[in-house]
Design an enzyme around this catalytic site. Structure first.
Site, mmCIF file in Angstrom:
data_model
loop_
_atom_site.group_PDB
_atom_site.id
_atom_site.type_symbol
_atom_site.label_atom_id
_atom_site.label_comp_id
_atom_site.label_asym_id
_atom_site.label_seq_id
_atom_site.Cartn_x
_atom_site.Cartn_y
_atom_site.Cartn_z
ATOM 1 N N GLN A 100 1.014 -1.016 0.207
ATOM 2 C CA GLN A 100 0.134 -0.138 0.046
ATOM 3 C C GLN A 100 0.750 1.339 -0.065
ATOM 4 O OE1 GLN A 100 -1.463 0.917 4.678
ATOM 5 N NE2 GLN A 100 -1.528 -1.158 4.046
ATOM 6 N N HIS A 102 0.426 5.938 0.576
ATOM 7 C CA HIS A 102 -0.388 6.681 1.214
ATOM 8 C C HIS A 102 -0.460 7.870 0.373
ATOM 9 C CE1 HIS A 102 -2.179 4.024 4.091
ATOM 10 N NE2 HIS A 102 -0.322 4.320 4.453
ATOM 11 N N GLU A 137 3.966 8.212 7.823
ATOM 12 C CA GLU A 137 3.007 6.967 9.270
ATOM 13 C C GLU A 137 4.789 6.786 9.959
ATOM 14 O OE1 GLU A 137 2.259 2.965 7.029
ATOM 15 O OE2 GLU A 137 0.888 4.286 7.452
ATOM 16 N N HIS A 267 4.828 0.272 0.877
ATOM 17 C CA HIS A 267 4.895 -0.590 1.316
ATOM 18 C C HIS A 267 3.986 -2.022 2.450
ATOM 19 C CE1 HIS A 267 2.887 1.998 3.537
ATOM 20 N NE2 HIS A 267 2.632 1.464 4.608
ATOM 21 N N ARG A 286 -3.996 0.968 -2.227
ATOM 22 C CA ARG A 286 -3.262 -0.888 -2.234
ATOM 23 C C ARG A 286 -2.969 -1.764 -3.851
ATOM 24 N NH1 ARG A 286 -8.118 -0.853 0.588
ATOM 25 N NH2 ARG A 286 -7.668 -1.358 2.944
#
Length: 415
Positions: A100, A102, A137, A267, A286
Site C-alpha cells: 500500500q 498513501h 506514518e 510498503h 493498495r
C-alpha cells in the site's frame, strides 16, 4: 487528564498473543488482534476509563468534539479543523499486510473532492479517498519487525533478478537493465501489476522454484528477499504483488528502531509488533497482496518511484534524559519512547512535561503515575494510556513499578 482504554481491531493478519499479553488478557485470544487504537478516529475512538476527571464523555472523540479548543489548544484546533491530527496504535502482525501507499496532502484533497463529485459514498468499496488528509506514518519496533518499504536501487534489484536465473523473467530484467532509474521501475511495476492472471500463473512456479534453489545454494546474499518471496507466493498465489515485492527494500528493525513512511512510499508490514503513529486518515491505495479493491491508475498517480536507501527511511533520534524522540517532518505528530526506573538505580524514575497541546501516553511495560501540578495523581497500567489536554496543567510522570516504558505522542509546535 483521563485514562484511556484502547480499541482492539481484529483484522485477520493479527496476532493472538501480542496485544492480549500487553493488556493482561488470556493468551491466546479467541480471535486475531491486529491493532490497539489509542486515538479519536471515528472508526474506533479510545474509551475513557473510570477514574478520570473532567468531561462526562465516554470516548475520546466525543470529549474532543465537546470542546476542541480546550482539548487541543486553539492553534491545533484551528490548524486541523478541530480534529486530533494523529492516531497512536500498537500493531501486531502475524501475517503480511497488503502492499500500500498513501497520498500527499494535495492528492488527498483533490481525490476526495473528485470522488465526492462523482457521487461515491464514503463507505463505497471502490472508493480510494475517504477524507481530504494525507497519511504519513512512523513505526517503532517492539520486537524484531520485518517490512518491505520503498523502491530499492535498480542495480541491486537487477542483481536480485539475475540471482534467480529464471528465463521467463529475462524480458522484465531487460526492461529494468535498459532503464535503471525511477522510470524503469515505474515501467516494470506497471507491467507486472497489469499482467493477465494466466501469465502470472505460468510465471510464478519457476520464480518460486528458483527462490528455493537460491536458498539451497546460500551464496547469493538475498536470503531474506527469497524467503519473503516464497512466503508471499504461498499466501497469495497469482497475485501480482508477489512480483512487485521484488522491487522493494527488505527491512528488518530491531526493538527501538523506527521506519518513517511519507507520501507515495509503497510498503507492506510483514511480521512483528510495533508502536505506530500516523496522521488521522483512512486514505490507502493498495498495490497487491490483498483481495480488496486495487485502482491501478490511481495508485500509479500516487506512487513515488524514486529509489530510496533504507537508511533514508530511518528517522533520526534525539535523546533527552529518559526520552528518545523520533524526528520526522510530519506536522501531525511527534513520537518518543520514555523508559523510567522505579528503583532509581540505573536511570531516572520520573520526567516532567510542560509542552502545550494534546498528548497521549501509551504504557507498554509496568505502571506509571501521572501527577498534575496542584492535582490528584492517576495511575496508568500496562496496556492503557493517558490523555492530556492542552488545558491540563504541567505534569510529573514517575514509574510506579520497578521499570516502566511508555510512548508519548503529541502535536509538534510550529512557528
Amino acid at each position: 487528564m483521563r485514562v484511556l482504554d484502547g480499541v482492539v481491531r481484529p483484522y485477520a493478519w493479527g496476532s493472538r498473543t501480542a496485544i492480549a499479553s500487553l493488556r493482561g488478557k488470556p493468551v491466546p485470544s479467541p480471535h486475531p488482534e491486529a491493532e490497539l487504537w489509542f486515538g479519536a478516529h471515528a472508526a474506533g475512538p479510545a474509551r475513557i476509563a473510570d477514574g478520570g476527571s473532567g468531561s462526562p464523555a465516554t470516548d475520546l472523540l466525543a470529549a474532543i468534539d465537546a470542546d476542541p479548543a480546550r482539548a487541543l489548544g486553539t492553534a491545533t484546533a484551528s490548524r486541523f479543523d478541530g480534529r486530533l491530527p494523529f492516531l497512536l496504535k500498537v500493531l501486531a502482525a502475524e501475517e503480511p499486510l497488503s502492499l500500500q501507499a498513501h497520498p500527499s496532502s494535495e492528492q488527498a484533497r483533490e481525490g476526495f473532492e473528485r470522488e465526492n463529485a462523482a457521487g461515491l459514498t464514503l463507505d463505497a468499496l471502490h472508493r480510494n479517498y475517504r477524507d481530504p488528509w494525507h497519511k504519513p506514518e512512523l513505526i517503532v519496533a517492539l520486537s524484531e519487525f520485518d517490512a518491505l518499504a520503498g523502491f530499492r536501487e535498480p542495480a541491486d534489484t537487477i542483481a536480485l533478478l539475475r540471482e534467480l536465473q529464471v528465463a521467463e523473467l529475462d524480458p522484465y530484467l531487460g526492461m529494468l537493465a535498459g532503464q535503471p532509474d525511477a522510470n524503469g521501475l515505474r515501467a516494470l511495476f506497471t507491467t507486472w501489476l497489469t499482467l493477465p492472471e494466466g501469465t502470472i500463473a505460468r510465471l510464478m512456479p519457476p520464480v518460486l522454484a528458483a527462490a528455493v534453489s537460491s536458498l539451497e545454494k546460500g551464496a547469493g546474499g538475498f536470503d531474506a528477499e527469497m524467503r519473503t518471496l516464497l512466503e508471499l507466493g504461498e499466501m497469495y498465489p497469482n497475485d501480482p504483488g508477489v512480483l512487485a515485492s521484488l522491487l522493494l527494500n527488505r527491512v528488518r528493525l530491531s526493538p527501538g528502531e523506527g521506519l518513517y513512511l511519507s507520501a507515495g512510499n509503497l510498503h507492506a508490514y510483514l511480521n512483528g509488533t510495533g508502536v505506530e503513529v500516523m496522521a488521522n486518515s483512512d486514505n490507502v491505495l493498495r498495490g497487491g497482496l490483498t483481495p480488496k479493491h486495487i485502482d491501478v491508475p490511481e495508485l500509479l498517480r500516487v506512487l513515488d518511484f524514486t529509489p530510496v536507501a533504507v537508511a533514508d527511511l530511518v528517522p533520526r533520534i534525539r535523546t533527552v534524559g529518559a526520552e528518545r524522540v523520533y524526528l520526522t517532518p510530519a506536522p501531525e505528530f511527534r513520537l518518543s519512547r520514555v523508559e523510567l526506573d522505579g528503583t532509581g538505580m540505573t536511570g531516572p524514575s520520573s520526567i516532567s512535561f510542560d509542552m502545550p497541546g494534546p498528548q497521549i501516553l501509551a504504557v507498554l511495560s509496568g505502571t506509571i503515575e501521572i501527577r498534575p501540578v496542584g492535582g490528584a495523581p492517576i495511575r496508568v497500567p500496562c496496556g492503557q494510556a493517558a490523555w492530556l489536554t492542552d488545558a491540563d496543567p504541567d505534569v510529573v510522570v514517575r514509574a510506579d513499578s520497578a521499570r516502566a516504558v511508555f510512548f508519548r505522542a503529541l502535536v509538534p509546535i510550529t512557528d
